[in-house]
Design a protein around this motif. Structure first.
Motif, short mmCIF file in Angstrom:
data_model
loop_
_atom_site.label_atom_id
_atom_site.label_comp_id
_atom_site.label_asym_id
_atom_site.label_seq_id
_atom_site.Cartn_x
_atom_site.Cartn_y
_atom_site.Cartn_z
N ILE A 169 0.93 -1.17 0.12
CA ILE A 169 -0.18 0.07 0.02
C ILE A 169 0.76 1.30 0.00
CG2 ILE A 169 -1.66 1.15 1.14
CD1 ILE A 169 -1.36 -2.42 2.01
N LYS A 170 0.89 2.09 -1.05
CA LYS A 170 1.80 3.27 -1.27
C LYS A 170 1.02 4.42 -0.25
CE LYS A 170 3.95 2.45 -5.66
NZ LYS A 170 4.37 2.90 -6.84
N THR A 171 2.07 5.11 -0.03
CA THR A 171 1.48 6.46 1.05
C THR A 171 2.55 7.57 0.59
OG1 THR A 171 0.87 7.34 2.94
CG2 THR A 171 2.72 5.78 3.07
N GLU A 216 3.82 6.77 6.85
CA GLU A 216 3.97 5.34 6.92
C GLU A 216 3.47 4.63 8.31
OE1 GLU A 216 7.48 6.86 4.32
OE2 GLU A 216 6.48 7.19 6.14
N LEU A 237 -0.29 5.10 8.47
CA LEU A 237 -1.02 4.09 7.56
C LEU A 237 -0.98 2.69 8.16
CD1 LEU A 237 -2.30 3.17 4.86
CD2 LEU A 237 -0.05 3.05 3.89
N LEU A 279 -4.13 0.17 9.00
CA LEU A 279 -4.07 -1.14 8.21
C LEU A 279 -4.51 -2.13 9.39
CD1 LEU A 279 -1.33 -0.99 5.46
CD2 LEU A 279 -3.60 -1.25 5.33
N ALA A 330 5.63 3.48 1.91
CA ALA A 330 4.68 2.37 1.54
C ALA A 330 4.56 1.68 3.01
CB ALA A 330 5.06 1.41 0.39
N LEU A 382 -9.26 3.29 3.71
CA LEU A 382 -8.08 3.82 4.00
C LEU A 382 -8.18 5.42 3.86
CD1 LEU A 382 -5.49 1.37 2.77
CD2 LEU A 382 -5.99 1.97 5.08
N GLY A 428 -3.56 6.15 2.44
CA GLY A 428 -3.29 5.20 1.38
C GLY A 428 -3.50 5.80 0.11
N VAL A 439 -3.19 0.28 -3.84
CA VAL A 439 -3.20 -0.80 -2.95
C VAL A 439 -2.72 -1.78 -4.05
CG1 VAL A 439 -4.28 -2.66 -2.02
CG2 VAL A 439 -4.91 -0.37 -1.27
#
Length: 464
Positions: A88-90, A95, A98, A102, A116, A133, A136, A139
């Motif tokens: 999952i990139k952010t 991080e 996030l 999750l 991520a 999210l 995020g 995904v």
């Protein structure tokens, strides 16, 4: 318990708990029934050991008719419950925030990466985190990982992926490549070879080829190159998740929705005190705060994701998950204030707030921060002032005036202030209690927290 043991012996691969006689539906996690229910029918991955008594006690009564009964699910009705190591990139600096999101949504084996976070989850979890999210961006679901010794091997390994099992000829696709190596020394070259491989695979299997969508493809494919290791992903999000769907009107230099939500989550605000954005622009902070206060999933306004174009998309499961998340929304009777001097910005904010359906919660007002009183005796202030980048300003003088205003009129407030003008920070005249490094687009920024006490910090500590 005996019934549960027998069912486990017969069909340990799939269980479902069905609540009866008015009991709230429950779900099992690590061998226990959790207190917070999932809506309707919930798929459960079985534990390594048979269920025991503590698994089937639901808190209302044990077994009998009050308990949910356990039954097997026909394999034709339920797809394989396969787990994936998702990425999952952010944005840089979000991080940790996030990873906590999750975890709260049920992610397993969470690992923090650079910009991520990875975790383990099944296809239903992919749907869930795309909807829910806040921090995020994308995904990514893994399709393949392999080593390459030549460009031909790179092409051949990509041809071996059964692309026709993932999307149809009626969908467009595009390939995004990150990274290079000695053989694939330009990302555009690696992307072109990957596109050729996907097209050639379809031609060999179906006699036809799908089209490439250069803008807004139905099925985005991501390839990560790290030395001789190639990782191939399907982008389950499609458009970046910061595109929530409520902001169609934008003022000057709007803040990214994911960044705005991340700043609010950094503050640990839970709706317990008023929120003010004194330079609200198009209202992003305001809507993100309202979503959090109401416990609404961040991407509830979106009508499509990348996964909705996959061949194995389960529309029923998607609607069940989405409706279940909406049922967890709560009432909020607090106050969220937005102010700005720019009438164009306020018009844009009003349009976006109306589209988000929070126009009954958020109060907008044309006002000058420096001459208007605080709307409450204490609260959370979220401020994204000019950086002298996209909006010209004498930031040193402006920030000094802001600092003076905070000291004079905002005792009792918590202030979260983001800026990329690192030199002008010195002109604020306040010492931040916390600092975080973030990025707003390509701009390196600092997120500053100021706790505005009445009197000096020393006096506050003595009083407390």
């Amino acid at each position: 318990e005996a019934m549960a043991l027998e069912v486990w012996k017969i069909a340990p691969t799939r269980f479902v708990a069905l609540a009866v006689l008015g009991s709230s539906p429950t779900h099992m996690s690590r061998g226990k029934v959790m207190a917070e229910p999932f809506p309707a029918t919930v798929l459960i991955t079985p534990a390594a050991k048979p269920p025991m008594t503590n698994t089937i006690n639901c808190g209302h009564s044990i077994m009998a008719l009050k308990l949910a009964y356990i039954c097997t699910i026909n394999s034709e009705r339920v797809p394989e419950n396969k787990d994936y190591r998702l990425v999952i990139k952010t944005l840089f600096g979000l991080e940790d925030v996030l990873s906590k999101e999750l975890l709260s949504l049920g992610g397993r084996e969470i690992k923090i990466l650079n910009r991520a976070v990875s975790c383990v989850g099944d296809l239903g979890f992919v749907y869930k985190i795309n909807i829910g999210l806040r921090t995020g961006l994308r995904v990514l679901l893994p399709l393949a990982e392999f080593k390459m010794d030549s460009v031909d091997e790179y092409y051949d390994k990509l041809v071996d992926i059964p692309w026709e099992e993932h999307f149809g000829l009626d969908k467009t696709f595009a390939v995004d490549v990150v990274g290079t190596n000695e053989l694939l020394n330009h990302s555009s070259f690696a992307g072109l070879k990957a596109k050729d491989a996907i097209v050639d695979r379809f031609r060999a299997q179906t006699g036809e080829r799908p089209s490439v969508g250069r803008v807004g493809p139905d099925v985005p494919v991501h390839i990560h190159i790290y030395y001789d290791t190639i990782r191939v992903y399907l982008d389950s999000s499609g458009e970046s998740l910061h595109k929530r769907g409520y902001r169609l009107a934008a003022a000057h230099a709007p803040i990214n929705e994911v960044l705005a939500a991340g700043i609010i989550l950094h503050s640990k605000w839970n709706g317990g005190m008023p929120v003010l954005d004194p330079m609200c622009g198009s209202g992003t902070f305001l809507v993100e705060a309202a979503l959090i206060a109401h416990n609404m999933p961040a991407n509830v306004y979106r009508d499509s994701f990348g996964f909705t174009n996959w061949l194995d998309f389960d529309a029923t499961l998607y609607e069940t998950i989405k409706n279940g998340m909406l049922k967890r929304a709560k009432e909020y009777d607090g106050k969220i204030f937005g102010r700005d001097l720019d009438t164009f910005a306020l018009d844009a904010a009003a349009d976006n707030i109306e589209r988000s359906l929070f126009d009954d919660v958020i109060r907008l007002k044309r006002a000058d921060f420096f001459t208007t009183e605080a709307p409450a005796s204490k609260g959370l202030m979220l401020v994204n002032p000019p950086y002298n980048v996209r909006i010209a300003a004498d930031t040193h003088a402006f920030y000094k005036q802001m600092g003076d205003t905070l000291k004079q009129h905002y005792a009792g407030w918590e202030v979260f202030w983001i800026t990329s003008d690192l030199e002008a920070i010195k002109s604020i005249g306040l010492r931040p209690s916390n600092k975080w490094s973030l990025y707003n687009g390509e701009l390196e920024c600092k997120l500053l927290r100021f706790s505005m006490y009445e009197g000096t910090k020393k006096v506050h500590k003595l009083n407390s």
